[in-house]
Scaffold this motif. Structure first.
Motif, PDB file in Angstrom:
ATOM      1  N   GLU A 493      41.068  41.231  30.338  1.00  0.00           N
ATOM      2  CA  GLU A 493      42.132  40.457  30.986  1.00  0.00           C
ATOM      3  C   GLU A 493      41.565  39.434  31.959  1.00  0.00           C
ATOM      4  O   GLU A 493      42.262  38.512  32.381  1.00  0.00           O
ATOM      5  CB  GLU A 493      43.078  41.421  31.710  1.00  0.00           C
ATOM      6  CG  GLU A 493      44.372  40.801  32.196  1.00  0.00           C
ATOM      7  CD  GLU A 493      45.313  40.457  31.054  1.00  0.00           C
ATOM      8  OE1 GLU A 493      46.182  39.595  31.261  1.00  0.00           O
ATOM      9  OE2 GLU A 493      45.169  41.041  29.957  1.00  0.00           O
ATOM     10  N   LEU A 495      40.463  40.150  35.097  1.00  0.00           N
ATOM     11  CA  LEU A 495      41.129  40.483  36.354  1.00  0.00           C
ATOM     12  C   LEU A 495      40.216  41.328  37.228  1.00  0.00           C
ATOM     13  O   LEU A 495      39.633  42.308  36.773  1.00  0.00           O
ATOM     14  CB  LEU A 495      42.420  41.261  36.062  1.00  0.00           C
ATOM     15  CG  LEU A 495      43.191  41.807  37.257  1.00  0.00           C
ATOM     16  CD1 LEU A 495      43.809  40.671  38.058  1.00  0.00           C
ATOM     17  CD2 LEU A 495      44.279  42.773  36.799  1.00  0.00           C
ATOM     18  N   SER A 497      40.705  43.103  41.003  1.00  0.00           N
ATOM     19  CA  SER A 497      41.673  43.344  42.080  1.00  0.00           C
ATOM     20  C   SER A 497      41.086  44.298  43.112  1.00  0.00           C
ATOM     21  O   SER A 497      40.321  45.208  42.786  1.00  0.00           O
ATOM     22  CB  SER A 497      42.967  43.940  41.510  1.00  0.00           C
ATOM     23  OG  SER A 497      43.596  43.037  40.638  1.00  0.00           O
ATOM     24  N   SER A 509      43.714  39.584  44.378  1.00  0.00           N
ATOM     25  CA  SER A 509      43.329  39.622  42.967  1.00  0.00           C
ATOM     26  C   SER A 509      42.715  38.298  42.543  1.00  0.00           C
ATOM     27  O   SER A 509      43.263  37.229  42.837  1.00  0.00           O
ATOM     28  CB  SER A 509      44.546  39.911  42.072  1.00  0.00           C
ATOM     29  OG  SER A 509      44.919  41.266  42.130  1.00  0.00           O
ATOM     30  N   THR A 511      42.189  36.215  39.285  1.00  0.00           N
ATOM     31  CA  THR A 511      42.750  36.187  37.941  1.00  0.00           C
ATOM     32  C   THR A 511      42.078  35.103  37.108  1.00  0.00           C
ATOM     33  O   THR A 511      41.517  34.151  37.647  1.00  0.00           O
ATOM     34  CB  THR A 511      44.264  35.933  37.985  1.00  0.00           C
ATOM     35  OG1 THR A 511      44.512  34.696  38.669  1.00  0.00           O
ATOM     36  CG2 THR A 511      44.985  37.054  38.717  1.00  0.00           C
ATOM     37  N   GLY A 512      42.160  35.254  35.795  1.00  0.00           N
ATOM     38  CA  GLY A 512      41.557  34.267  34.897  1.00  0.00           C
ATOM     39  C   GLY A 512      40.047  34.190  35.031  1.00  0.00           C
ATOM     40  O   GLY A 512      39.451  33.137  34.793  1.00  0.00           O
ATOM     41  N   CYS A 513      39.423  35.317  35.391  1.00  0.00           N
ATOM     42  CA  CYS A 513      37.963  35.325  35.578  1.00  0.00           C
ATOM     43  C   CYS A 513      37.253  35.238  34.225  1.00  0.00           C
ATOM     44  O   CYS A 513      37.673  35.862  33.256  1.00  0.00           O
ATOM     45  CB  CYS A 513      37.539  36.604  36.302  1.00  0.00           C
ATOM     46  SG  CYS A 513      38.402  36.892  37.862  1.00  0.00           S
TER      47      CYS A 513
END
Length: 546
Positions: A493, A495, A497, A509, A511-513
């Motif tokens: 994903e 992600l 967090s 978090s 995101t879009g890593c």
């Protein structure tokens, strides 16, 4: 046990309640036997625990245990009954399908052969005559079958002993020489062998399909089982969330009622003060009114004027026109409802985070520190679970994997797929850095912590300054210092967090890593700052939140 059914009669294997062969037979104290379900239902219906056979009454309902010996004997009896029934059925079927001799006139005997030329079935006696006649010795004999005419060609009255592969049909020799002259003709037995081989292959395929479907059934059952477990967990979590919300609402309602009661008391106190002041003014005014009235009745003009000049001036009074006691309850309720809505929204957010944290804690992994990557000033515990800063630089080999400038150490374990979660105790620390990094990052010299360089981290500086090292440094607003931080990664994903474990709240978090290679865990305890930051970072075992 194999001869149990032959030694005992059928009645001895029958339950006297259901009148059928015992199922899970139990023996009660008087010695009589029953099916466990039968006697249990009998005692549930009747108020007394009494034997249905001998009527013996028991003070307490006896404890029922299956009598294994009778159970085995009943099973043997049931099996023998099934076998006998099956044998009788087979014998009856064989008798029904038995082929009889067509030549016998009185009692027809069993045929032993059928002639495809004569279209007749013969018993052993009449077959001898058939075999002695010279013209019949060349006839084709087969095992006895019924409906011999179906095996003959309707057109040529010859046996169908050939197969036309061109037209896919059974033919006789005359058919092969006439209507099927240029067709591919083979003996019937060859085609049967080919077809049987095909059937064998199809049987293997069918069995494989059966196994695949049985496996699919097991997979579906397992999925249903897992779904049921997930549903139970979700139900329990939902009940917990709503119970917490109800408690929060009840608490807010109690605070609202208390506030309304306090305002009411204040209003009553204010009203009492105003009434007291008004009563005092009324008393003064009434006294003034009595003086004026008394003077107005004086008929002596001289005395009236003399007393009038000595009449006390009117006492000062308050202007009560704008004085009111107002009710602010509607405004109060609206304000409290707005506050309650805000509280509930915050509580719901926190509870959702708590439920989510509980779910991701299922992906907990066991993590230890890698001493080959630790900066020389860092001290690791013997179990490789704690790291702190030491004042003295240790004499360690400067290998390519060791941090030379940053006070950091990596985890021994690396991850390149799936989901994983771990927790770090940061209690009593004023400075720290934790997160995940790409396995290929450079550990020499000064390092800028950001996703572009393969770092996804958060930190604490100066005891109160929390930041996330994203593309830009993001300030984090945390009212209370976290005692333990949870880190969750969903590789596919993209992600990463961070959670405040003690409050079950999300901190930040990423995101879009772009997690395109193996990931390692990074722990930075920072300098001990003269003892103020001497507490270690501790990799803690995950205790699932309640």
């Amino acid at each position: 046990m194999s001869s149990a059914s032959s030694l005992l009669s059928e009645d001895q294997f029958l339950c006297s309640i259901c009148l059928d062969v015992f199922t899970h037979p139990v023996t009660i104290p008087c010695g009589h036997n029953f099916c466990k379900n039968c006697i249990t239902e009998h005692w549930n219906i009747n108020s007394q625990s009494q034997c249905p056979v001998c009527k013996e009454l028991f003070e307490r309902k006896p404890e029922l245990r299956v009598n294994t010996i009778i159970c085995e004997m009943a099973a043997q009896f049931r099996q023998s009954t099934v076998i006998k029934s099956s044998n009788c059925s087979e014998q009856q079927q064989a008798k029904t399908e038995e082929v009889l001799c067509d030549v016998c006139t009185e009692t027809k005997l069993k045929a032993v052969k059928s002639c495809l030329v004569c279209l007749t079935s013969y018993c052993e006696t009449h077959l001898e005559l058939h075999q002695k006649i010279t013209v019949m010795t060349r006839h084709k004999l087969i095992d006895p079958v019924k409906n011999l005419e179906d095996r003959m060609c309707k057109k040529h009255d010859r046996p169908l002993d050939l197969f036309c592969k061109t037209d896919q049909m059974c033919v006789c020799l005359s058919c092969a020489e006439t209507d099927h002259k240029l067709h591919h003709i083979i003996p019937l037995i060859e085609e049967c062998e080919v077809r049987k081989a095909d059937l064998g292959k199809k049987e293997v395929e069918v069995q494989q399909m059966i196994q695949e479907r049985q496996l699919k059934i097991e997979q579906i059952k397992q999925s249903v089982k897992l779904s049921k477990e997930d549903a139970d967990r979700e139900t329990a979590a939902s009940v917990q969330v709503f119970n917490d919300l109800i408690k929060s609402v009840e608490r807010s309602l109690a605070e609202l009622i208390a506030m309304i009661e306090e305002k009411q008391k204040a209003t009553e106190k204010q009203a009492e003060g105003l009434i007291k002041e008004l009563e005092e003014e009324i008393s003064v005014l009434m006294k003034r009114s009595a003086e004026v009235e008394h003077l107005s009745h004086n008929e002596d003009h001289l005395q009236f004027l003399q007393k009038f000049s000595f009449l006390n001036p009117a006492p000062p009074t308050k202007d009560w026109t704008e004085v009111t006691v107002q009710s602010l309850y509607k405004e109060t309720v609206k304000r409290v409802v707005d506050q309650l809505e805000e509280i509930l929204s915050k509580e719901m957010k926190n509870m959702c985070a708590a439920v989510k944290l509980k779910k991701i804690q299922q992906y907990a992994v066991d993590v230890t520190l890698d001493p080959d990557t630790a900066h020389p000033n860092l001290i690791l515990s013997d179990d490789r679970k704690q790291v702190s800063h030491g004042d003295v630089k240790q004499n360690l080999p400067d290998n390519p994997e060791r941090y030379s400038h940053s006070l950091a150490v990596l985890g021994k374990q690396s991850f390149s797929s799936g989901r994983f979660y771990y927790e770090v105790q940061v209690k009593d620390k004023t400075d720290w850095t934790i997160g995940v990094v790409r396995g290929s990052i450079n550990k020499k010299g000064h390092i800028s912590l950001c996703p572009a360089n393969g770092y996804w981290t958060i930190c604490l500086r100066n005891g109160c300054d929390y930041k996330a090292f994203d593309d830009t440094r993001v300030p984090l607003s945390l009212k209370l210092k976290p005692q333990k931080v949870g880190v969750f990664v969903d590789y596919e994903e993209g992600l990463v967090s961070f959670y405040k474990v003690d409050a079950a709240a999300l901190i930040y978090s990423f995101t879009g890593c772009k997690l395109m290679e193996e990931l390692c865990l990074i722990f930075g305890p920072r300098t001990n700052n003269g003892g103020k930051n001497s507490a270690p970072l501790i990799i803690s075992p995950v205790n699932h939140t309640d």
